[in-house]
Structures are given as structure tokens and as C-alpha cells.
Scaffold this active site. Structure first.
Site, mmCIF file in Angstrom:
data_model
loop_
_atom_site.group_PDB
_atom_site.id
_atom_site.type_symbol
_atom_site.label_atom_id
_atom_site.label_comp_id
_atom_site.label_asym_id
_atom_site.label_seq_id
_atom_site.Cartn_x
_atom_site.Cartn_y
_atom_site.Cartn_z
ATOM 1 N N SER A 228 0.893 -0.992 -0.141
ATOM 2 C CA SER A 228 -0.015 -0.051 0.000
ATOM 3 C C SER A 228 0.695 1.203 -0.049
ATOM 4 O O SER A 228 1.933 1.148 0.534
ATOM 5 C CB SER A 228 -0.761 0.048 1.285
ATOM 6 O OG SER A 228 -1.586 1.221 1.442
ATOM 7 N N TYR B 128 -1.868 -1.152 10.037
ATOM 8 C CA TYR B 128 -2.221 -1.253 8.781
ATOM 9 C C TYR B 128 -0.709 -0.841 8.059
ATOM 10 O O TYR B 128 -0.431 -1.419 7.119
ATOM 11 C CB TYR B 128 -3.297 -0.440 8.405
ATOM 12 C CG TYR B 128 -3.658 -0.692 6.990
ATOM 13 C CD1 TYR B 128 -4.240 -1.793 6.136
ATOM 14 C CD2 TYR B 128 -3.202 0.303 6.107
ATOM 15 C CE1 TYR B 128 -4.193 -1.923 5.096
ATOM 16 C CE2 TYR B 128 -3.479 0.116 4.557
ATOM 17 C CZ TYR B 128 -3.988 -1.110 4.021
ATOM 18 O OH TYR B 128 -4.040 -1.094 2.628
#
Length: 253
Positions: free
Chosen positions: A136, A149
Site C-alpha cells: 500500500s 495497517y
């Protein structure tokens, strides 16, 4: 990568980015098998003509069962995408956040490793193939509202680099897909007008996948500011901007 002739397993492809890319690969001519936890969604996707298999990447036995089912039905499998992931917010001032951190690491990092481990012997034995890992932009430019995350995706990046080095010479390639913020529903588009639309993201991604050689990192234009923030000297400013989202936490307004 020839996107017209792959036999591909998408672990975590029953919704969002995974499902869109699964459909794009199938439309291009590839054979696609989608893995996920929700049987109702798998049934719907099977009706579309996609292959399906139940899998929970947080359960090692489930991953092995899925691997065995996929290879029994598709012995020519040559591409595995580790798309499964969760995106959760945390308040690090509250020790109760640890449960969220555990869930995030279990799914995003350990889930990725489980899927890679399950299929590595098969791809090495066939002497060719591709792993597509999914990190990401947040792994390179943290979003403080989602700390674990960000950490999990930074770990996926580092693991992908190590995997690529260890598989060098086997014929198995490792490509890392690095999404920015992508909206996957009309409601999300209305709430986040500056985020990248799913269809636009998929257009760019499929074009990059189709290039020869396949990029080590698949970077759409919208993620470059994240990927290269430290190099470009914008890191501190951008993290400060993103830290404003912490006002969403209880007692932080």
C-alpha cells in the site's frame, strides 16, 4: 506479463480491488480463481463464470485446503495474488487497540506469508510463474489513524523484496502492487472525492501488468507521491497533513 493467458488465483478477491482485477484478467482471456471467506459471494462469482474456492488466510489449514483444491482443478496455475487484507483504525492511547493490531497483522502480513508459502513449491517446480503481493502507499507514507495497517504493509513490501531475492534463478517472479487510496463504492466516491476511482485504478494497473518485463513494483500515478515522499523531501509535510485525521478519534477533536 501476458495478461491474456494466465491461470491465476486471487486470494481475497470477492470484493473491492481484488474482484475488479479478477474480472479484468478474466475479460483479457485469463483463467481466474477467486478465494474468499463468504460462501454467498463465492456462489455469486461462480455464476459469473469465475472459479471459486473458500479460503481464510488467517487459518493455516484453510490455506492448505484452498491450495490443494486450486491445484487439483487448475494444475497449470502460474500466478498467485495475495490480495486479502483488512483496513482498521486504532487509538494508540487505548491499550485495547492491541486486538485490532493483532487482527491486522494476522490477516495482512501472516495471511500473505501463508499464501506465498502454500504455493511456492508449486511455482518453483514448474520453473516459472508470478507472485503478486499487495502492499500500500500507506506502507511508504504512514496514515497515523491506521498505524498497524501501515506497519503491516511496510512489512509486506520488505518481505516481497526478500522473496524476490530468494526466488532469483527459479523462474518465479515477484511483483508488488502498491495501491493508493481507492474508492470501491459510489458512497465512498462521494465521501472521498480526491481518491482514485476503482475503474481508473484498474485501467492503470492492467496496463502496467501487461508491460514487458513486468515491473517489480506496480505504481499507478496516484501512488507516486506516497512511494517517493522521502526521496522528494515531502515526507514530513505529508505525514503532518495526514495526522489531522486523528481528530476523528474519541476525545481528539
Amino acid at each position: 506479463m501476458d495478461i491474456t493467458s494466465r491461470t491465476l488465483f486471487m486470494a481475497g478477491g470477492t470484493s473491492g480491488i481484488g474482484l475488479e482485477l479478477a474480472r479484468r484478467f478474466r475479460a483479457a482471456g485469463s483463467t481466474v480463481v477467486v478465494g474468499g471467506r463468504r460462501q454467498d459471494r463465492l456462489d455469486e462469482l461462480a455464476a459469473e463464470g469465475l472459479g471459486t474456492v473458500p479460503v481464510d488466510v488467517t487459518d493455516a489449514a484453510s490455506v492448505v485446503r484452498a491450495r490443494d483444491a486450486v491445484l487439483a482443478a487448475y494444475p497449470d496455475l502460474d500466478t498467485v495474488v495475495t490480495m486479502s487484507g483488512v483496513l482498521l483504525t486504532e487509538d494508540l492511547r487505548d491499550p485495547e487497540h492491541f486486538a485490532t493490531a493483532t487482527t491486522t497483522i494476522e490477516t495482512n502480513l501472516y495471511g500473505t506469508v501463508r499464501v506465498l508459502d502454500a504455493f511456492t513449491p508449486h511455482l518453483i517446480a514448474r520453473g516459472s510463474g508470478t507472485f503478486v503481493t499487495v502492499s500500500s502507499g500507506i506502507g511508504f507514507l504512514p496514515f497515523p489513524l491506521m498505524p498497524t495497517y501501515a506497519a503491516s504493509k511496510a512489512a509486506v513490501h520488505a518481505y516481497s523484496e526478500a522473496l524476490r531475492a530468494q526466488l532469483d534463478g527459479t523462474g518465479v517472479e515477484v511483483t508488488e502492487l502498491v495501491p493508493p487510496l481507492v474508492t470501491t463504492t459510489p458512497e465512498a466516491e462521494a465521501q472521498m472525492p480526491h481518491a482514485l476511482r476503482l475503474s481508473d485504478f484498474a485501467d492503470e494497473v492492467m496496463a502496467l501488468f501487461a508491460t514487458e518485463p513486468t515491473p517489480r513494483e506496480v505504481l499507478v500515478q496516484g501512488v507516486l507521491m506516497h512511494r517517493w515522499a522521502e526521496r522528494d523531501g515531502t515526507y514530513d509535510e505529508l505525514v503532518a497533513q495526514r495526522s489531522k485525521a486523528l481528530a476523528m478519534l474519541p476525545g481528539r477533536a
